[in-house]
Write a protein that holds these residues in place. Sequence first.
Motif, PDB file in Angstrom:
ATOM      1  N   LEU A  77      11.575  -4.514  12.833  1.00  0.00           N
ATOM      2  CA  LEU A  77      10.734  -4.178  11.695  1.00  0.00           C
ATOM      3  C   LEU A  77      11.512  -4.296  10.387  1.00  0.00           C
ATOM      4  CD1 LEU A  77       8.020  -1.593  11.276  1.00  0.00           C
ATOM      5  CD2 LEU A  77       9.904  -1.508   9.659  1.00  0.00           C
ATOM      6  N   TYR A  78      12.729  -3.746  10.355  1.00  0.00           N
ATOM      7  CA  TYR A  78      13.516  -3.803   9.119  1.00  0.00           C
ATOM      8  C   TYR A  78      13.861  -5.247   8.764  1.00  0.00           C
ATOM      9  CZ  TYR A  78      14.067   1.276   9.219  1.00  0.00           C
ATOM     10  OH  TYR A  78      13.831   2.625   9.198  1.00  0.00           O
ATOM     11  N   THR A  79      14.122  -6.085   9.776  1.00  0.00           N
ATOM     12  CA  THR A  79      14.399  -7.501   9.514  1.00  0.00           C
ATOM     13  C   THR A  79      13.175  -8.185   8.918  1.00  0.00           C
ATOM     14  OG1 THR A  79      16.013  -7.610  11.305  1.00  0.00           O
ATOM     15  CG2 THR A  79      15.048  -9.696  10.565  1.00  0.00           C
ATOM     16  N   ASP A  80      12.024  -7.948   9.528  1.00  0.00           N
ATOM     17  CA  ASP A  80      10.788  -8.560   9.029  1.00  0.00           C
ATOM     18  C   ASP A  80      10.435  -8.044   7.637  1.00  0.00           C
ATOM     19  OD1 ASP A  80      10.615  -9.891  11.395  1.00  0.00           O
ATOM     20  OD2 ASP A  80       8.968  -8.692  12.228  1.00  0.00           O
ATOM     21  N   LEU A  81      10.624  -6.754   7.419  1.00  0.00           N
ATOM     22  CA  LEU A  81      10.281  -6.179   6.112  1.00  0.00           C
ATOM     23  C   LEU A  81      11.171  -6.759   5.018  1.00  0.00           C
ATOM     24  CD1 LEU A  81       8.485  -4.146   4.660  1.00  0.00           C
ATOM     25  CD2 LEU A  81      10.169  -2.367   5.187  1.00  0.00           C
ATOM     26  N   ALA A  82      12.466  -6.947   5.328  1.00  0.00           N
ATOM     27  CA  ALA A  82      13.377  -7.549   4.357  1.00  0.00           C
ATOM     28  C   ALA A  82      12.933  -8.962   4.014  1.00  0.00           C
ATOM     29  CB  ALA A  82      14.801  -7.541   4.906  1.00  0.00           C
ATOM     30  N   ARG A  95       0.821  -1.223   0.000  1.00  0.00           N
ATOM     31  CA  ARG A  95       0.000   0.000   0.000  1.00  0.00           C
ATOM     32  C   ARG A  95       0.850   1.265   0.000  1.00  0.00           C
ATOM     33  NH1 ARG A  95      -5.248  -1.003   3.817  1.00  0.00           N
ATOM     34  NH2 ARG A  95      -5.705   1.077   3.033  1.00  0.00           N
ATOM     35  N   GLY A  96       2.172   1.115  -0.066  1.00  0.00           N
ATOM     36  CA  GLY A  96       3.050   2.265  -0.223  1.00  0.00           C
ATOM     37  C   GLY A  96       3.487   2.953   1.044  1.00  0.00           C
ATOM     38  N   VAL A  97       3.157   2.400   2.210  1.00  0.00           N
ATOM     39  CA  VAL A  97       3.466   3.081   3.466  1.00  0.00           C
ATOM     40  C   VAL A  97       4.966   3.297   3.625  1.00  0.00           C
ATOM     41  CG1 VAL A  97       3.417   2.864   5.975  1.00  0.00           C
ATOM     42  CG2 VAL A  97       1.394   2.275   4.641  1.00  0.00           C
ATOM     43  N   PHE A  98       5.770   2.287   3.313  1.00  0.00           N
ATOM     44  CA  PHE A  98       7.205   2.379   3.566  1.00  0.00           C
ATOM     45  C   PHE A  98       7.947   3.178   2.491  1.00  0.00           C
ATOM     46  CE2 PHE A  98       5.891  -1.504   5.822  1.00  0.00           C
ATOM     47  CZ  PHE A  98       6.227  -1.104   7.105  1.00  0.00           C
ATOM     48  N   ALA A  99       7.215   3.638   1.471  1.00  0.00           N
ATOM     49  CA  ALA A  99       7.835   4.506   0.463  1.00  0.00           C
ATOM     50  C   ALA A  99       8.004   5.928   0.988  1.00  0.00           C
ATOM     51  CB  ALA A  99       6.998   4.520  -0.820  1.00  0.00           C
ATOM     52  N   VAL A 100       7.357   6.235   2.103  1.00  0.00           N
ATOM     53  CA  VAL A 100       7.447   7.563   2.707  1.00  0.00           C
ATOM     54  C   VAL A 100       8.554   7.567   3.754  1.00  0.00           C
ATOM     55  CG1 VAL A 100       6.234   9.328   4.036  1.00  0.00           C
ATOM     56  CG2 VAL A 100       5.006   7.994   2.322  1.00  0.00           C
ATOM     57  N   ARG A 101       9.484   8.493   3.617  1.00  0.00           N
ATOM     58  CA  ARG A 101      10.580   8.598   4.577  1.00  0.00           C
ATOM     59  C   ARG A 101      10.040   8.872   5.981  1.00  0.00           C
ATOM     60  NH1 ARG A 101      12.837  12.530   2.382  1.00  0.00           N
ATOM     61  NH2 ARG A 101      12.270  14.193   3.831  1.00  0.00           N
ATOM     62  N   GLY A 102      10.508   8.110   6.948  1.00  0.00           N
ATOM     63  CA  GLY A 102      10.078   8.296   8.322  1.00  0.00           C
ATOM     64  C   GLY A 102       8.891   7.452   8.727  1.00  0.00           C
TER      65      GLY A 102
END
Length: 210
Positions: free
Chosen positions: A200-205, A177-184
């Motif tokens: 979070l970054y581990t799970d997202l990867a 849905r594009g949430v992580f395309a926004v900085r911060g």
Amino acid sequence: METADAILDALKGLVPGLAATFGRSCEVVLHDYRLGDRSVVAVAGEVTGRHVGGATSEIGLRMLARGDAAEPELNYVTRTESGRVIKSSTLPLRDGEGRVFGALCVNLDVTALRQAGDLLADLAGLAPATIPATTFTDDFDEVVDAVVRAEELALAKPVDSLQRRERLRLLKALDERGVFAVRGAAPRIAARLGISRASLYTDLAECRRG
């Protein structure tokens, strides 16, 4: 080649005139997606109540998720949390190299027209169409919260109680849905889920590898 800044500068001068052409029921919003969660750089009209320095909506997040493959979205109808019915068009902006860096949005308040249409539908014995709600706000945290709440409803449980397998599905949905395309956005989501940014970054990867 035209630079993104030059294109934005040119459009800023057009925004008030475009809004005035359609009258008080129209709002024109110019976004610079490079600014992250404060993407609004020009606005004329008061349909959604946003101001310069405000946030994009779920619609803008969807545009961001598509990246350079984004196409114009024309004449879609949404509903604000206050019940106003808005017909909108979102036009992606590209720099000289074809990269999407922003969007020009036109919003028309068609609430009165919709009410008239619902009355005619009722007289004809037809059920009014359901209109999806969209969060228009200057506060990006409210946009994030609206997206997360939608996923909570789909999961039928609060996001801070998810097992890791469920959390991975949620993160994948938010990423799409594009949430992580926004900085911060990532720290906000981590806080909402009750996990560390590192987790979070581990799970997202892992989601993106799948």
